[in-house]
Design an enzyme around this catalytic site. Sequence first.
Site, mmCIF file in Angstrom:
data_model
loop_
_atom_site.group_PDB
_atom_site.id
_atom_site.type_symbol
_atom_site.label_atom_id
_atom_site.label_comp_id
_atom_site.label_asym_id
_atom_site.label_seq_id
_atom_site.Cartn_x
_atom_site.Cartn_y
_atom_site.Cartn_z
ATOM 1 C CG ASP A 1 -1.924 1.181 1.126
ATOM 2 O OD1 ASP A 1 -2.950 1.004 0.440
ATOM 3 O OD2 ASP A 1 -1.662 2.239 1.713
ATOM 4 C CD GLU B 1 -1.954 5.956 2.540
ATOM 5 O OE1 GLU B 1 -2.602 6.884 1.994
ATOM 6 O OE2 GLU B 1 -2.451 4.831 2.783
ATOM 7 C CG HIS C 1 -7.177 6.682 4.404
ATOM 8 N ND1 HIS C 1 -7.331 6.320 3.086
ATOM 9 C CD2 HIS C 1 -8.424 6.879 4.901
ATOM 10 C CE1 HIS C 1 -8.632 6.301 2.788
ATOM 11 N NE2 HIS C 1 -9.307 6.626 3.875
ATOM 12 C CG ASP D 1 -4.901 1.553 4.551
ATOM 13 O OD1 ASP D 1 -5.368 1.508 5.700
ATOM 14 O OD2 ASP D 1 -5.120 2.502 3.758
#
Length: 589
Positions: free
Chosen positions: A49, A51, A190, A195
């Site tokens: 994941d 960000e 998030h 995540d």
Amino acid sequence: MASSNAAVNAGQPLQLPLLELDESELLTVAGGRREAETPLHEVTFVVLDLETTGGAPADGGITEIGAVKVRGGELLGEFQTLVRPPSSIPPFIALLTGINDLMVAGAPSLDGVLPSLLEFLSGSVLVAHNAPYDVGFLKAACARTGHPWPKPTVLDTVRLARQVVTRDEAPNHKLSSLARVFGSPTTPDHRALTDARATVHVLHGLLERIGGLGVRTLGELHAYSAQVPERTRRKRHLADDVPSGPGVYLFHDERDRVLYVGTSVDLRTRVRSYFTAAEKRSRVREMLAIASRVTAVPCATALEGRVREIRLIAEHSPPYNRRSRNPERAPWVKLTAEAYPRLSVVRQVRADGGVYVGPFSSQGQAELAVAAVQEAVPIRRCAARLPRQASPGASACLLLELGRCGAPCIGGIDVEGYAAVAARAREALLRDAEPVVRAGLERANRMAGDQRYEEAALQRDRVLAYLRGTARGQRLAPVAAIPQLVGARRRAQGGWEFALVRYGRLAGASVSPAGADPMPYVEALKATGEMVLPAVAPMPATHPEETDLLLRWLEQPGVRLVELDGEWAVPAAGAARALARLTRYGLDA
């Protein structure tokens, strides 16, 4: 995870298949298997994941990376780091992720993090929720820093969830919704590692579900995960009430007409597979479009299921089954019962004193077999029924001059003399294949020596057609004559499975549990089995295709004969031995 609407290079959207498997990039794994053949429980997955600042991948705005490495449900390692992006983090992204400029001020740049991340990804299947977004950023980062993109197999849990999780279970396929569906102990927030951990639980839940559909390997996951037409996906509910275990399934249309009949050792798994992308057959896709319900017929054993499939296809003639729907119309070769017998091809076995062998796979194959016997035996080829005494003024054909017929039509041979010729033909059909094989191959060799290759090939084809048809008949006839036979095979889970065969027809099937005395189950099967009357010999009391199937089961290693009422034997010099010899020499090609 930030926005899922990112674009790459001049605003073009990045499109990735759900499971990206480039055949040229497949690796070998332990034991020499290709990656596609690797069982899913042996596959190493890295669940990733990212960000980001919310910009395009080319901008390099990654702010955090989280990755979890798992195999077989076991945690192998984690990777987590903040990343200093080249631009400021927008306030609304900082509010969404909790990551602000102050937090990343002292973090390494993407250039310094990327080599470690690529090493962590090496040799694994890359998994991400909305994979095109994350993979787009990683590809752009590799291109900008000069690192080669490793081209991993990529699995997108969003697209997989769209095929597995219905709207009744979740209002959408966001990570937070799926985490609730699969009971993830980690709540997505998030942040990259959180995540990624939640996505691991979603991944395991999705794999468990498709495992119930028969998806066991990475290659099967690839086949399953291709796009399924919407009209097919809408009908997945047809499989809801289908039980597990062996049996037969029937697809029906709205008028209750049977469209298709199939069999499986696990009905539920097989029927469900029709509603996945693993089903590629255009005819089946067409059938699914008009199917309205599925009927399941559970069976005691897989053998019983295959037999019932044959019978139901013959009964209903379903339009979407490609196999023969009229096996009873298969041709037979007949040696007629008359003063001067001859060979003919017929569609029905009658109690008329004739000698029958077969059935053959087609009219053409039966005619080739007749020609092979006629090459070896000087039996008459005319179709007329001849009187015992030749008619005045009768004339003979060219075969007399060629020495290939005794010409009973003109009295060239009497009934007693011709009976010896007919006996040779009878032996060739029922017991001794060598004279026909020898005559046919010698003739083929002479023609090949004269460079008449097409004629030589025809002679070979005649011999092979004769051997295949007569070998089948010589296998079927003894079993078709047995009043009762009980076979048993040990089950992998313990106990036995039994088949009761009467006159070549499956009269019943049953199983005994592990550790139980099997004989009471055999006696119960005999007492409750179908009563079967014999057919006209050598026909079995069912479709020959069914008896073929029973013979293949009975001849398997490990199958035992519990009871045999009668004799079961095939001729030692019969067609099967000759056919096996030609097969070893490659002459059956």
